[in-house]
Design a protein around this motif. Structure first.
Motif, PDB file in Angstrom:
ATOM      1  N   VAL A 168     -10.247 -16.456  -2.924  1.00 61.80           N
ATOM      2  CA  VAL A 168     -10.763 -15.625  -2.341  1.00 61.80           C
ATOM      3  C   VAL A 168     -12.150 -15.719  -2.371  1.00 61.80           C
ATOM      4  CG1 VAL A 168      -9.011 -13.797  -2.321  1.00 61.80           C
ATOM      5  CG2 VAL A 168     -10.552 -13.673  -3.890  1.00 61.80           C
ATOM      6  N   ALA A 169     -12.958 -15.151  -1.124  1.00 61.55           N
ATOM      7  CA  ALA A 169     -14.589 -15.191  -1.348  1.00 61.55           C
ATOM      8  C   ALA A 169     -15.178 -13.991  -1.327  1.00 61.55           C
ATOM      9  CB  ALA A 169     -14.757 -16.008  -0.019  1.00 61.55           C
ATOM     10  N   PHE A 170     -16.363 -14.002  -1.896  1.00 58.17           N
ATOM     11  CA  PHE A 170     -17.187 -12.763  -1.863  1.00 58.17           C
ATOM     12  C   PHE A 170     -17.732 -12.509  -0.549  1.00 58.17           C
ATOM     13  CE2 PHE A 170     -17.452 -14.177  -6.321  1.00 58.17           C
ATOM     14  CZ  PHE A 170     -17.230 -12.879  -7.053  1.00 58.17           C
ATOM     15  N   GLY A 171     -17.957 -11.317  -0.402  1.00 52.62           N
ATOM     16  CA  GLY A 171     -18.508 -10.617   0.797  1.00 52.62           C
ATOM     17  C   GLY A 171     -19.894  -9.979   0.284  1.00 52.62           C
ATOM     18  N   ASP A 172     -20.653  -9.436   1.233  1.00 59.52           N
ATOM     19  CA  ASP A 172     -21.963  -8.817   1.084  1.00 59.52           C
ATOM     20  C   ASP A 172     -21.730  -7.415   0.870  1.00 59.52           C
ATOM     21  OD1 ASP A 172     -24.493  -8.050   1.000  1.00 59.52           O
ATOM     22  OD2 ASP A 172     -25.049  -8.818   3.112  1.00 59.52           O
ATOM     23  N   PHE A 195      -9.181 -12.399 -10.481  1.00 60.46           N
ATOM     24  CA  PHE A 195      -8.718 -12.917  -9.060  1.00 60.46           C
ATOM     25  C   PHE A 195      -9.295 -14.447  -9.276  1.00 60.46           C
ATOM     26  CE2 PHE A 195     -12.392 -10.687  -9.215  1.00 60.46           C
ATOM     27  CZ  PHE A 195     -13.525 -11.075  -8.466  1.00 60.46           C
ATOM     28  N   ILE A 196      -8.791 -15.200  -8.401  1.00 59.66           N
ATOM     29  CA  ILE A 196      -9.251 -16.660  -8.114  1.00 59.66           C
ATOM     30  C   ILE A 196     -10.160 -16.977  -7.153  1.00 59.66           C
ATOM     31  CG2 ILE A 196      -8.381 -19.116  -7.677  1.00 59.66           C
ATOM     32  CD1 ILE A 196      -5.536 -18.176  -8.478  1.00 59.66           C
ATOM     33  N   VAL A 197     -11.604 -17.637  -7.492  1.00 62.15           N
ATOM     34  CA  VAL A 197     -12.465 -17.901  -6.746  1.00 62.15           C
ATOM     35  C   VAL A 197     -12.953 -19.124  -6.357  1.00 62.15           C
ATOM     36  CG1 VAL A 197     -13.703 -15.761  -7.412  1.00 62.15           C
ATOM     37  CG2 VAL A 197     -14.151 -17.831  -8.543  1.00 62.15           C
ATOM     38  N   ASP A 198     -11.984 -20.096  -6.917  1.00 59.97           N
ATOM     39  CA  ASP A 198     -12.077 -21.565  -6.466  1.00 59.97           C
ATOM     40  C   ASP A 198     -10.650 -22.223  -6.800  1.00 59.97           C
ATOM     41  OD1 ASP A 198     -12.527 -24.421  -7.146  1.00 59.97           O
ATOM     42  OD2 ASP A 198     -14.665 -23.637  -6.941  1.00 59.97           O
ATOM     43  N   PRO A 199     -10.240 -23.031  -5.773  1.00 60.70           N
ATOM     44  CA  PRO A 199      -9.010 -23.349  -5.665  1.00 60.70           C
ATOM     45  C   PRO A 199      -8.684 -24.225  -6.807  1.00 60.70           C
ATOM     46  CG  PRO A 199      -9.747 -23.516  -3.495  1.00 60.70           C
ATOM     47  CD  PRO A 199     -10.919 -23.213  -4.379  1.00 60.70           C
ATOM     48  N   SER A 200      -9.623 -24.727  -7.713  1.00 60.83           N
ATOM     49  CA  SER A 200      -9.519 -25.608  -8.712  1.00 60.83           C
ATOM     50  C   SER A 200      -8.965 -24.741  -9.935  1.00 60.83           C
ATOM     51  CB  SER A 200     -10.847 -26.462  -9.112  1.00 60.83           C
ATOM     52  OG  SER A 200     -11.885 -25.559  -9.279  1.00 60.83           O
ATOM     53  N   GLY A 201      -9.142 -23.356  -9.912  1.00 60.37           N
ATOM     54  CA  GLY A 201      -8.506 -22.939 -10.866  1.00 60.37           C
ATOM     55  C   GLY A 201      -9.612 -21.824 -11.672  1.00 60.37           C
ATOM     56  N   ILE A 202     -10.659 -21.471 -10.901  1.00 64.13           N
ATOM     57  CA  ILE A 202     -11.641 -20.670 -11.553  1.00 64.13           C
ATOM     58  C   ILE A 202     -11.316 -19.176 -11.401  1.00 64.13           C
ATOM     59  CG2 ILE A 202     -14.348 -19.959 -11.588  1.00 64.13           C
ATOM     60  CD1 ILE A 202     -13.655 -22.813 -12.731  1.00 64.13           C
ATOM     61  N   ILE A 203     -11.317 -18.540 -12.355  1.00 62.25           N
ATOM     62  CA  ILE A 203     -10.872 -17.085 -12.291  1.00 62.25           C
ATOM     63  C   ILE A 203     -11.857 -15.839 -12.875  1.00 62.25           C
ATOM     64  CG2 ILE A 203      -9.133 -15.311 -12.985  1.00 62.25           C
ATOM     65  CD1 ILE A 203      -7.247 -17.731 -13.264  1.00 62.25           C
ATOM     66  N   VAL A 204     -12.195 -14.850 -12.113  1.00 63.72           N
ATOM     67  CA  VAL A 204     -13.106 -14.031 -12.761  1.00 63.72           C
ATOM     68  C   VAL A 204     -12.284 -12.792 -13.319  1.00 63.72           C
ATOM     69  CG1 VAL A 204     -14.863 -12.255 -11.951  1.00 63.72           C
ATOM     70  CG2 VAL A 204     -14.897 -14.805 -11.038  1.00 63.72           C
ATOM     71  N   THR A 205     -12.979 -12.220 -14.030  1.00 67.78           N
ATOM     72  CA  THR A 205     -12.204 -10.823 -14.640  1.00 67.78           C
ATOM     73  C   THR A 205     -13.333 -10.023 -15.458  1.00 67.78           C
ATOM     74  OG1 THR A 205     -10.347  -9.920 -16.219  1.00 67.78           O
ATOM     75  CG2 THR A 205     -11.532 -12.037 -16.936  1.00 67.78           C
ATOM     76  N   LEU A 261      -2.861 -11.262  -1.827  1.00 73.53           N
ATOM     77  CA  LEU A 261      -2.071 -11.174  -3.126  1.00 73.53           C
ATOM     78  C   LEU A 261      -1.808 -12.451  -4.019  1.00 73.53           C
ATOM     79  CD1 LEU A 261       0.974  -8.621  -2.053  1.00 73.53           C
ATOM     80  CD2 LEU A 261      -0.780  -8.532  -4.126  1.00 73.53           C
ATOM     81  N   PRO A 262      -1.668 -13.568  -3.308  1.00 75.01           N
ATOM     82  CA  PRO A 262      -1.574 -14.780  -4.119  1.00 75.01           C
ATOM     83  C   PRO A 262      -2.913 -15.241  -4.961  1.00 75.01           C
ATOM     84  CG  PRO A 262      -0.869 -14.976  -2.077  1.00 75.01           C
ATOM     85  CD  PRO A 262      -1.430 -13.774  -2.085  1.00 75.01           C
ATOM     86  N   ALA A 263      -4.042 -14.657  -4.546  1.00 73.48           N
ATOM     87  CA  ALA A 263      -5.207 -14.724  -5.098  1.00 73.48           C
ATOM     88  C   ALA A 263      -5.624 -13.930  -6.456  1.00 73.48           C
ATOM     89  CB  ALA A 263      -6.509 -14.836  -4.297  1.00 73.48           C
ATOM     90  N   VAL A 264      -4.451 -12.989  -6.542  1.00 75.66           N
ATOM     91  CA  VAL A 264      -4.859 -11.867  -7.848  1.00 75.66           C
ATOM     92  C   VAL A 264      -3.999 -12.287  -8.822  1.00 75.66           C
ATOM     93  CG1 VAL A 264      -5.015  -9.602  -8.268  1.00 75.66           C
ATOM     94  CG2 VAL A 264      -5.753 -10.158  -5.953  1.00 75.66           C
ATOM     95  N   VAL A 265      -4.322 -12.329 -10.052  1.00 73.33           N
ATOM     96  CA  VAL A 265      -3.680 -12.677 -11.281  1.00 73.33           C
ATOM     97  C   VAL A 265      -3.474 -11.627 -12.243  1.00 73.33           C
ATOM     98  CG1 VAL A 265      -4.356 -15.061 -10.709  1.00 73.33           C
ATOM     99  CG2 VAL A 265      -5.573 -13.747 -12.313  1.00 73.33           C
ATOM    100  N   ASN A 266      -2.327 -12.097 -13.131  1.00 71.92           N
ATOM    101  CA  ASN A 266      -2.385 -10.916 -14.307  1.00 71.92           C
ATOM    102  C   ASN A 266      -2.854 -11.567 -15.422  1.00 71.92           C
ATOM    103  OD1 ASN A 266      -0.921 -10.359 -16.748  1.00 71.92           O
ATOM    104  ND2 ASN A 266       0.153  -8.732 -15.634  1.00 71.92           N
TER     105      ASN A 266
END
Length: 523
Positions: free
Chosen positions: A186-190, A128-138, A49-54
């Motif tokens: 969070v990380a991507f899976g296969d 969702f956050i894919v890098d702790p530096s603040g990179i977000i995918v949507t 949950l902490p990695a998912v954003v509004n």
């Protein structure tokens, strides 16, 4: 998930009772017999949950702009809610009450009035956050046209976001936020390892309700929902609603295997049919958006179509498979490498392809690589190397195949094909709005119950090639049909130009009565 031994035993007993041989049951892996459902998703959800954003985006619209009905209707996406006025009550579509309330709401909130002042429209979605530096995918459609983008974290921290890059074709966007501490990522899976029936979690902000977790299974793979040329969606029954767009789809290892993008719903709410972009497709695009601000897709410059059985028969190709080249971009990589209209691409880099998979496979190939193709030409398989170029911003229109200048203006009926054709005269060029450079023979009549009509040919279409040979007169067309019949082919393959589009159309040649009825007077 771990196999549930008790459930596996019960399943094995049921198979034996149903008459399945004991040797067959004994040879089945435990996974094939049964897998127990998780006792709870709570621990997994709490860690994710902490990695998912509004994501909230704001846009100023003019008074005469229509209300955006994003994600409503049968094939809409699963994305943001837009508009801040009250919802219109649900009335039967097309009823007088529906129109009355819609007009009333527009008058009350300025919609549809050219004199209404500009107003702010807000869209809500997920990311969702894919890098702790603040990179977000949507999703791109969550932030498309936004003047301001705001990200709200799970702990209600509100941050301004900057758009790093977006891609319309895959509906992906990458944002950057700056926080005073490292963020949970969070990380991507296969995604290729995800199987139909696997458990999945969807987390997002449906209808603005942040931090909502839903569970389901992978319902299907490789869905094409006509959203773009690279459709390869994961279908899931995990409930996805408006506002879930851009949110992650997790496997049971907490890895992102999909990005929730669209829903199928007659009402706008979840009916258990949601679609996610596979992680393996999204990962490359996301990296390119971070580095370049846009996607760098592989491209060879061809227009293709699927190989039907009729087309395969006309080319002597067995079985029917591959991607048929219907047109080639001038000065593109394919033309420079010697690929020809009418060739069939059978394999790319050692893997079989068809009209659907080839564009996606080429697009995923790094620009500059030497693509190894296997093609079908003149009844034989041949190797061909084509350097992979970068997809241009605007595709050029396919050029018609070159052909000799027409020598006569005679018309000819071909009753077995269900058409009448003529050389291109000045009168026909004007009548059917053909370009000065158009070559071939024009179809002047189509029998309503003939093979040509069944395959969508229309008056005004131009036959450019027959059996990959350029033609300019009806007699040349008839000659190719006769040649195909003598070779005992079931059909003849025609390259047909319809406006700006070119396509191959197979027509059955029939028996000896397929000969034309002879020249007619030119129309």
């Amino acid at each position: 998930m771990r196999p549930a031994p008790r459930l596996a035993c019960l399943a094995a007993a049921a198979l034996l009772q149903a008459g399945v041989p004991a040797a067959t049951v004994a040879g089945l892996p435990a996974q094939a017999l049964a897998r127990g459902a998780p006792d709870s998703f709570a621990d997994l959800a709490a860690s994710l949950l902490p990695a998912v954003v509004n994501i909230s985006s704001t846009e100023t619209v003019t008074g005469d702009a229509p209300e955006d009905d994003d994600d409503q209707g049968g094939g809409g996406g699963g994305g943001g809610d837009q508009g801040q006025g009250p919802d219109v009550p649900a009335f039967p579509p097309g009823s007088p009450f529906e129109k009355f309330f819609h007009d009333f709401m527009n008058r009350q909130h300025g919609g549809g009035s050219p004199n209404a002042p500009p107003r702010k429209m807000q869209a809500l979605g997920s990311g969702f956050i894919v890098d702790p530096s603040g990179i977000i995918v949507t999703n791109n459609h969550v932030i498309s046209g936004a003047e301001e983008i705001t990200v709200t974290l799970q702990d209600n921290t509100v941050l301004k976001a900057r758009l790093l890059g977006h891609d319309d074709r895959t509906d992906l966007a990458v944002l950057q936020v700056h926080a005073d501490h490292k963020l949970t990522a969070v990380a991507f899976g296969d995604s290729d390892k995800s199987r139909v029936g696997d458990w999945v979690l969807a987390i997002g902000n449906p209808f603005g309700l942040s931090g909502t977790v839903t569970a389901g299974i992978v319902s299907s793979r490789g869905r094409d929902i006509q959203q773009g040329p690279y459709d390869d969606f994961i279908q899931t029954d995990a409930p996805i609603n408006k506002g879930n767009s851009g949110g992650p789809l997790f496997n049971m290892d907490g890895q992102v295997i999909g990005i929730n993008t669209a829903i199928y719903s007659p009402s706008g709410g979840s009916i258990g049919i949601g679609f996610s972009i596979p992680a393996n497709e999204a990962r490359l695009i996301i990296e390119q958006l971070r580095r370049f601000g846009h996607a760098r897709r592989g491209w060879i410059g061809v227009h293709i179509q699927d190989v039907t059985q009729d087309i395969a028969d006309s080319l002597g190709l067995k079985p029917a498979h591959g991607a048929l080249i219907a047109g080639i971009e001038p000065k593109g990589p394919a033309e420079k490498a010697g690929l020809q209209s009418g060739d069939v691409i059978l394999q790319f880099d050692g893997r079989d392809v068809d009209g659907r998979s080839l564009p996606r496979r080429v697009a995923e190939t790094p620009v500059g690589d030497a693509g190894q193709f296997s093609i079908w030409r003149d009844g034989h398989r041949q190797p061909l190397t084509i350097p992979i170029g970068e997809f241009p911003e605007q595709e050029a229109k396919p050029a018609a195949a070159p052909s000799p200048k027409p020598a006569a203006s005679a018309a000819m009926s071909l009753p077995a094909l269900g058409i009448k054709v003529s050389s291109i005269t000045a009168a026909l060029r004007q009548k059917y709005q053909l370009s000065d450079s158009q070559k071939g023979v024009v179809i002047t009549e189509v029998a309503q119950d003939g093979p040509a009509a069944d395959r969508g040919l229309r008056v005004g279409d131009v036959v450019v090639e027959v059996q990959q040979a350029a033609i300019s007169t009806p007699a040349a067309l008839q000659e190719q049909v006769d040649k195909a019949r003598r070779a005992r082919r079931a059909s003849v393959l025609m390259l047909v130009q319809d406006g700006d589009a070119v396509r191959f159309v197979p027509l059955p040649v029939g028996s000896s009565h397929a000969k034309g009825s002879g020249p007619d007077k030119a129309p």
